[in-house]
Scaffold this motif. Structure first.
Motif, PDB file in Angstrom:
ATOM      1  N   MET A   1     -31.946  55.922  35.294  1.00 51.18           N
ATOM      2  CA  MET A   1     -30.764  55.332  34.376  1.00 51.18           C
ATOM      3  C   MET A   1     -29.876  54.308  35.413  1.00 51.18           C
ATOM      4  N   GLU A   2     -29.867  54.711  36.550  1.00 50.05           N
ATOM      5  CA  GLU A   2     -28.826  54.242  37.787  1.00 50.05           C
ATOM      6  C   GLU A   2     -29.687  53.339  38.060  1.00 50.05           C
ATOM      7  N   ASP A   3     -30.570  53.009  38.391  1.00 50.74           N
ATOM      8  CA  ASP A   3     -31.203  51.833  38.970  1.00 50.74           C
ATOM      9  C   ASP A   3     -30.874  50.587  37.989  1.00 50.74           C
ATOM     10  N   VAL A   4     -31.989  51.298  36.329  1.00 50.49           N
ATOM     11  CA  VAL A   4     -31.675  50.159  35.814  1.00 50.49           C
ATOM     12  C   VAL A   4     -29.862  49.376  35.465  1.00 50.49           C
ATOM     13  N   GLN A   5     -29.328  50.062  35.573  1.00 50.98           N
ATOM     14  CA  GLN A   5     -27.780  50.164  34.955  1.00 50.98           C
ATOM     15  C   GLN A   5     -27.012  49.247  36.993  1.00 50.98           C
ATOM     16  N   GLY A   6     -28.185  49.518  37.861  1.00 57.18           N
ATOM     17  CA  GLY A   6     -27.601  48.886  38.823  1.00 57.18           C
ATOM     18  C   GLY A   6     -28.355  47.271  38.718  1.00 57.18           C
ATOM     19  N   ILE A   7     -29.262  46.781  38.762  1.00 55.30           N
ATOM     20  CA  ILE A   7     -29.966  45.961  38.022  1.00 55.30           C
ATOM     21  C   ILE A   7     -29.288  44.761  36.948  1.00 55.30           C
ATOM     22  N   VAL A   8     -28.621  45.702  36.102  1.00 60.28           N
ATOM     23  CA  VAL A   8     -27.710  44.800  34.543  1.00 60.28           C
ATOM     24  C   VAL A   8     -25.735  44.386  35.448  1.00 60.28           C
ATOM     25  N   GLY A   9     -26.143  45.468  36.166  1.00 58.32           N
ATOM     26  CA  GLY A   9     -24.581  45.780  37.093  1.00 58.32           C
ATOM     27  C   GLY A   9     -24.773  44.138  38.032  1.00 58.32           C
ATOM     28  N   THR A  10     -25.749  43.808  38.998  1.00 60.14           N
ATOM     29  CA  THR A  10     -26.564  42.816  39.964  1.00 60.14           C
ATOM     30  C   THR A  10     -26.116  41.241  38.776  1.00 60.14           C
ATOM     31  N   MET A  11     -26.774  41.827  37.574  1.00 58.30           N
ATOM     32  CA  MET A  11     -27.421  40.418  36.805  1.00 58.30           C
ATOM     33  C   MET A  11     -25.531  39.849  36.471  1.00 58.30           C
ATOM     34  N   VAL A  12     -24.758  40.864  35.815  1.00 52.77           N
ATOM     35  CA  VAL A  12     -22.990  40.812  35.909  1.00 52.77           C
ATOM     36  C   VAL A  12     -22.789  39.842  36.265  1.00 52.77           C
ATOM     37  N   GLU A  13     -22.841  40.060  37.875  1.00 50.53           N
ATOM     38  CA  GLU A  13     -21.715  40.160  38.755  1.00 50.53           C
ATOM     39  C   GLU A  13     -22.109  39.033  39.031  1.00 50.53           C
ATOM     40  N   SER A  14     -23.155  38.295  39.455  1.00 53.37           N
ATOM     41  CA  SER A  14     -24.170  36.534  39.158  1.00 53.37           C
ATOM     42  C   SER A  14     -23.602  35.932  38.001  1.00 53.37           C
ATOM     43  N   LEU A  15     -23.609  36.875  37.099  1.00 58.86           N
ATOM     44  CA  LEU A  15     -22.948  35.851  35.662  1.00 58.86           C
ATOM     45  C   LEU A  15     -21.560  35.407  36.076  1.00 58.86           C
ATOM     46  N   MET A  16     -20.870  36.150  36.552  1.00 54.78           N
ATOM     47  CA  MET A  16     -19.720  36.039  36.559  1.00 54.78           C
ATOM     48  C   MET A  16     -18.692  35.374  37.827  1.00 54.78           C
ATOM     49  N   ALA A  17     -19.853  35.261  38.943  1.00 56.36           N
ATOM     50  CA  ALA A  17     -19.991  34.679  39.427  1.00 56.36           C
ATOM     51  C   ALA A  17     -20.269  33.083  39.570  1.00 56.36           C
ATOM     52  N   SER A  18     -20.083  33.193  38.514  1.00 56.95           N
ATOM     53  CA  SER A  18     -21.353  31.203  38.257  1.00 56.95           C
ATOM     54  C   SER A  18     -19.443  30.744  37.515  1.00 56.95           C
ATOM     55  N   ASP A  19     -18.971  31.492  37.244  1.00 56.69           N
ATOM     56  CA  ASP A  19     -18.099  30.717  35.752  1.00 56.69           C
ATOM     57  C   ASP A  19     -16.748  29.321  37.181  1.00 56.69           C
ATOM     58  N   ALA A  20     -17.364  28.690  36.783  1.00 56.05           N
ATOM     59  CA  ALA A  20     -17.003  27.234  37.929  1.00 56.05           C
ATOM     60  C   ALA A  20     -15.652  26.769  37.292  1.00 56.05           C
ATOM     61  N   ARG A  21     -14.866  27.704  35.793  1.00 58.41           N
ATOM     62  CA  ARG A  21     -13.292  27.911  35.454  1.00 58.41           C
ATOM     63  C   ARG A  21     -12.317  28.465  36.909  1.00 58.41           C
ATOM     64  N   HIS A  22     -13.262  30.220  36.825  1.00 61.07           N
ATOM     65  CA  HIS A  22     -12.259  30.130  38.253  1.00 61.07           C
ATOM     66  C   HIS A  22     -12.870  30.239  39.815  1.00 61.07           C
ATOM     67  N   GLY A  23     -13.112  29.434  39.903  1.00 57.83           N
ATOM     68  CA  GLY A  23     -13.927  28.235  41.487  1.00 57.83           C
ATOM     69  C   GLY A  23     -14.907  29.730  41.408  1.00 57.83           C
ATOM     70  N   GLY A  24     -15.821  29.777  40.846  1.00 52.62           N
ATOM     71  CA  GLY A  24     -17.481  30.444  41.328  1.00 52.62           C
ATOM     72  C   GLY A  24     -18.535  28.508  40.787  1.00 52.62           C
ATOM     73  N   ASP A  25     -19.889  29.334  42.071  1.00 51.13           N
ATOM     74  CA  ASP A  25     -20.462  28.993  42.050  1.00 51.13           C
ATOM     75  C   ASP A  25     -21.736  28.460  40.964  1.00 51.13           C
ATOM     76  N   VAL A  26     -21.314  27.549  40.003  1.00 49.75           N
ATOM     77  CA  VAL A  26     -22.379  27.881  39.183  1.00 49.75           C
ATOM     78  C   VAL A  26     -24.240  27.941  39.281  1.00 49.75           C
ATOM     79  N   THR A  27     -24.480  27.613  40.338  1.00 48.48           N
ATOM     80  CA  THR A  27     -25.856  27.849  40.765  1.00 48.48           C
ATOM     81  C   THR A  27     -26.258  29.512  40.557  1.00 48.48           C
ATOM     82  N   ASN A  28     -24.496  30.203  40.677  1.00 47.22           N
ATOM     83  CA  ASN A  28     -25.180  31.410  40.223  1.00 47.22           C
ATOM     84  C   ASN A  28     -25.757  32.195  38.765  1.00 47.22           C
ATOM     85  N   LEU A  29     -25.298  31.217  38.333  1.00 49.14           N
ATOM     86  CA  LEU A  29     -26.584  31.616  36.965  1.00 49.14           C
ATOM     87  C   LEU A  29     -27.778  31.987  37.330  1.00 49.14           C
ATOM     88  N   TYR A  30     -28.291  31.071  38.375  1.00 47.73           N
ATOM     89  CA  TYR A  30     -29.684  31.018  38.727  1.00 47.73           C
ATOM     90  C   TYR A  30     -30.245  32.606  39.056  1.00 47.73           C
TER      91      TYR A  30
END
Length: 115
Positions: A1-30
């Motif tokens: 369970m912890e590893d699956v949650q870790g994968i989700v967490g990594t994906m959420v971090e990338s998603l949040m880092a792609s928000d250009a409105r807050h200085g993120g890089d949209v390519t993190n969405l990839y």
């Protein structure tokens, strides 16, 4: 369970880092996209493991009582299947998490004409 949650967490971090409105890089969405199949398969393995564990619990309880020879074989098989899955499939979830955490955009940086 912890590893699956870790994968989700990594994906959420990338998603949040792609928000250009807050200085993120949209390519993190990839990075999110590169991990979607990994998450789907890992979640499937986790659910199968959970179901096999439930089956094994029932089987072990039944084996404590009086059961026919055929039922004893059936319940023994349920326990063996759960053990096999837990020993040979579930450990891969840690590797999938490590891969998800290491995903970068190097493939996305290759020009289209390279294909």
């Amino acid at each position: 369970m912890e590893d699956v949650q870790g994968i989700v967490g990594t994906m959420v971090e990338s998603l949040m880092a792609s928000d250009a409105r807050h200085g993120g890089d949209v390519t993190n969405l990839y990075k999110v996209g590169q991990n979607t199949s990994r998450l789907l398969l890992a979640t499937g393995d986790l659910v199968v493991g959970w179901l096999l564990l439930r089956h094994a619990e029932v089987a072990l309880a039944a084996l404590q009582g009086e059961v026919s020879t055929a039922d004893r074989a059936f319940y023994t098989g349920k326990v063996a299947a759960a053990r096999f899955f837990a020993r040979t499939v579930l450990p891969r979830l840690s590797a999938e998490r490590a891969i998800a955490e290491a995903v970068d955009n190097s493939l996305m940086d290759v020009p289209e004409d390279a294909f």
